[in-house]
Design a protein around this motif. Structure first.
Motif, PDB file in Angstrom:
ATOM      1  N   TYR A  39      -2.769   7.404  -0.399  1.00 41.43           N
ATOM      2  CA  TYR A  39      -3.822   6.990  -0.114  1.00 41.43           C
ATOM      3  C   TYR A  39      -4.497   7.811   0.900  1.00 41.43           C
ATOM      4  O   TYR A  39      -5.840   8.227   0.885  1.00 41.43           O
ATOM      5  CB  TYR A  39      -3.864   5.561   0.389  1.00 41.43           C
ATOM      6  CG  TYR A  39      -3.568   4.474  -0.704  1.00 41.43           C
ATOM      7  CD1 TYR A  39      -3.531   4.841  -1.961  1.00 41.43           C
ATOM      8  CD2 TYR A  39      -3.219   2.999  -0.158  1.00 41.43           C
ATOM      9  CE1 TYR A  39      -2.945   3.873  -3.023  1.00 41.43           C
ATOM     10  CE2 TYR A  39      -3.036   2.135  -1.276  1.00 41.43           C
ATOM     11  CZ  TYR A  39      -2.925   2.470  -2.469  1.00 41.43           C
ATOM     12  OH  TYR A  39      -2.361   1.915  -3.444  1.00 41.43           O
TER      13      TYR A  39
ATOM     14  N   ALA B 116      -5.189  -0.982  -5.608  1.00 43.95           N
ATOM     15  CA  ALA B 116      -6.186  -0.644  -4.697  1.00 43.95           C
ATOM     16  C   ALA B 116      -7.440  -1.241  -4.970  1.00 43.95           C
ATOM     17  O   ALA B 116      -8.273  -1.628  -4.286  1.00 43.95           O
ATOM     18  CB  ALA B 116      -6.289   0.754  -4.256  1.00 43.95           C
TER      19      ALA B 116
ATOM     20  N   GLU C  48       0.772  -1.090  -0.104  1.00 46.28           N
ATOM     21  CA  GLU C  48       0.099  -0.049  -0.018  1.00 46.28           C
ATOM     22  C   GLU C  48       0.685   1.201  -0.016  1.00 46.28           C
ATOM     23  O   GLU C  48       1.889   1.090   0.337  1.00 46.28           O
ATOM     24  CB  GLU C  48      -0.798  -0.028   1.175  1.00 46.28           C
ATOM     25  CG  GLU C  48      -1.977  -0.932   1.273  1.00 46.28           C
ATOM     26  CD  GLU C  48      -2.934  -0.907   2.488  1.00 46.28           C
ATOM     27  OE1 GLU C  48      -2.910   0.025   2.944  1.00 46.28           O
ATOM     28  OE2 GLU C  48      -3.646  -1.864   2.860  1.00 46.28           O
TER      29      GLU C  48
ATOM     30  N   ILE D 245     -10.363   4.396  -1.811  1.00 47.83           N
ATOM     31  CA  ILE D 245      -9.099   4.991  -2.384  1.00 47.83           C
ATOM     32  C   ILE D 245      -9.467   5.369  -3.897  1.00 47.83           C
ATOM     33  O   ILE D 245      -8.980   6.210  -4.559  1.00 47.83           O
ATOM     34  CB  ILE D 245      -8.016   3.844  -2.185  1.00 47.83           C
ATOM     35  CG1 ILE D 245      -7.693   4.257  -0.454  1.00 47.83           C
ATOM     36  CG2 ILE D 245      -6.742   4.580  -2.767  1.00 47.83           C
ATOM     37  CD1 ILE D 245      -6.839   2.962  -0.112  1.00 47.83           C
TER      38      ILE D 245
END
Length: 612
Positions: free
Chosen positions: A222, A247, A217, A262
């Motif tokens: 984000y 994502a 991630e 996101i």
């Protein structure tokens, strides 16, 4: 995951611009030599040792001296997987299978896990803070191609190789802190490596891939997106879009709402709250333009091909989740004014007078200039291998995936591209054949349509041949953003009434051997710059037009009604209407053509418009 729209069945492209480019894509993939596609893998595994000068090899970004060598091979495999299924070409499938087997051989020589065309030390250098050109991006593209070879073509060797790669990356990231990972992701592009971990987790359910999803991630991107901040203005576009695709895929395989949030926040920031050029693009110099401030960003570096392709992929994710036509509208606009405008161009010459002259062609345009007097710069087939060279082969291999969708007993026509769908409803085969109706007649046979349309029709018409096997289902046609009036639908020659539901035209009935005719009216439309409303480009349906002139010129007329100072130009060639326009009542009149038809000549897209 219960998506709003799902895949509809087997789709095959029929004769059209999309199929022409797909066939050229196929020819190009087959033309590249196996040894060149595998050269960086062989080099890393120690299988080659040059002692003589080599000339017939890949150069540019795929050169053996490039730090991202071998990236293209992953894209090649991804495209080959789709094209071999779409076309049934056995030579391509065998070629792709050979590449996979050789990558597996290199992996074995490298110790059983590392299967990539760059040294492992590149990743360790990045881990220590030493800058090196996008090594994780390279790894992602290779794994992407391998995954597609397994998931689309069933190549078991590809999955075995991927398993070893997953083990390597899981061990590599075991001791990386969040701060170090964030720095690594800020240093260099990771590509869509998060997406491949999500793909593999969805396939296998293995914990190591879920771990890698969480490790890859990008909180620094984000979190501000989720907070509603604009972090995209002047940010490199193509480094972040693939991380959002990751994502999006993570949402599909884990069900975690945060991942969907996101992806939707990114779209809102990049498109809804930013606006776009007439082509559908939003970038200049590879960075996002400021929100609704594009007038100072018209240049020779607009609309990177990779950005077009990846944003189209994001729009497809969001379309499947929501069923909102705006995402399919975006996809359509970028197909014509991005993918078709920037790759596999050929001059339209059909005269025996020109037989002695080879037809000019263009392979790939990295950027699509939107400045006055812009010219496309075409890359070669084996000397450049830009990142956009890579997405070129993918983009022209997967068009068929976005034409038809399905929701229970609803067939959704999302894109107006000649194609045939074969699916099954309640145990019976259903076939829907979609073809553009040229409304043109013929040259030798007398047909009523030839006399009915003296001039180019102001609509886009399609004919559907339906084999419904006596089943009840609904056909839902996207009502496009460019529709200029009420659509007309006929079934077996009789006009029918249809429902309009959430941006779709719906026809539900029991279908047998039926013919449906769809007519979508359109007209020329101005697309002003949001911060310069007196400066506009022009759309013909979803297609952006370009004026054939090498400088900015002022046009005089009603910007809200451009058909008052435009007229069709050279509108007929044999059995086809031509999509050309020219201005009228101007100091110097200009010819306008679809931007996807332009090869090497200078052109201008945006023009100041003053009232006559």
């Amino acid at each position: 995951m219960n998506f709003f729209f799902n895949g509809a069945g087997k789709t095959e492209l029929l004769d059209s611009l999309a199929k022409t480019k797909m066939q050229r894509n196929l020819k190009y993939l087959l033309s590249l030599k196996n040894d060149n596609l595998l050269l960086p893998f062989y080099y890393e595994a120690g299988f080659i040792n040059w002692t003589v000068k080599k000339t017939d090899v890949h150069w540019g970004w795929d050169s053996i001296f490039s730090q991202i060598r071998g990236t293209f091979t992953g894209h090649w495999l991804s495209a080959a997987a789709r094209l071999s299924v779409q076309t049934g070409n056995k030579e391509l499938l065998e070629k792709a299978g050979f590449l996979v087997s050789e990558i597996a051989r290199c992996q074995k020589e490298n110790g059983g896990r590392w299967a990539f065309p760059i040294p492992e030390k590149y990743l360790y250098w990045l881990k220590k803070g030493k800058r090196i050109w996008a090594p994780q991006y390279v790894c992602h593209k290779v794994m992407m191609g391998l995954f597609d070879m397994y998931s689309i073509c069933g190549n078991e060797t590809a999955l075995t190789v991927l398993n070893g790669c997953g083990d390597w990356f899981h061990d590599f990231t075991d001791d990386i802190s969040r701060e170090t990972m964030d720095e690594m992701m800020d240093f260099e592009e990771t590509g869509g490596i998060l997406e491949i971990w999500a793909d593999l987790y969805g396939l296998t359910g293995e914990q190591k891939y879920l771990d890698l999803i969480h490790r890859y991630e990008r909180p620094r991107l984000y979190e501000p997106l989720l907070a509603g901040r604009d972090v995209l203005t002047n940010m490199h576009a193509n480094s972040s879009i693939p991380e959002i695709l990751g994502a999006a895929r993570a949402y599909e395989v884990t069900g975690e709402q945060r991942y969907r949030d996101i992806a939707e926040a990114y779209w809102k920031n990049a498109v809804d709250n930013r606006g776009m050029f007439v082509t559908g693009g939003q970038t200049d110099g590879e960075i996002w333009t400021p929100p609704f401030k594009q007038s100072a960003r018209l240049s020779d570096m607009n609309q990177e091909h990779c950005v077009v392709y990846h944003m189209m992929r994001l729009s497809r994710y969001l379309y499947r989740w929501t069923g909102e036509p705006k995402y399919a509208d975006y996809w359509e606009r970028n197909l014509y004014n991005g993918i078709f405008a920037q790759g596999y161009w050929e001059e339209d010459k059909h005269s025996t007078c020109n037989e002695d002259n080879p037809k000019p062609h263009g392979h790939l345009v990295y950027y699509l200039p939107l400045m006055a007097g812009g010219k496309k710069v075409w890359g070669s087939e084996t000397d450049h291998f830009w990142c956009c060279h890579c997405t070129l082969v993918q983009a022209n291999a997967n068009v068929y995936e976005s034409v038809f969708f399905r929701r229970e007993n609803n067939i959704i026509v999302s894109q107006y591209i000649n194609a045939e769908l074969k699916t099954e409803i309640d145990g019976a085969e259903v076939v829907i054949r979609q073809e553009e109706n040229l409304l043109a007649g013929e040259m030798f046979r007398i047909l009523p349509v030839a006399g009915e349309y003296h001039n180019r029709p102001s609509c886009w018409a399609f004919t559907y041949k339906i084999k419904g096997s006596g089943k009840n289902f609904a056909l839902n046609f996207r009502s496009p953003f460019w529709l200029s009036g009420k659509a007309l639908i006929k079934i077996n020659g009789e006009e029918i009434q249809y429902k309009e539901e959430k941006g779709f035209l719906k026809v539900e009935r029991v279908w047998n051997e039926d013919t449906l005719e769809l007519m979508l009216p359109k007209k020329l439309k101005a697309w002003p710059l949001p911060d310069r409303p007196d400066q506009a480009a022009f759309l013909d349906g979803p297609v952006a037009l370009a004026g054939l002139c090498s400088e900015e010129r002022t046009l005089y007329g009603d910007i809200d009604n451009p058909e008052t100072f435009f007229t069709p130009d050279a509108e007929r060639k044999w059995v086809r209407w031509q999509p050309n326009w020219r201005t009228v009542n101007q100091p110097v009149n200009i010819k306008f053509v679809p931007i996807y038809t332009i090869g090497y000549e200078p052109y201008t897209v945006y023009f100041p418009v003053k009232k006559a």
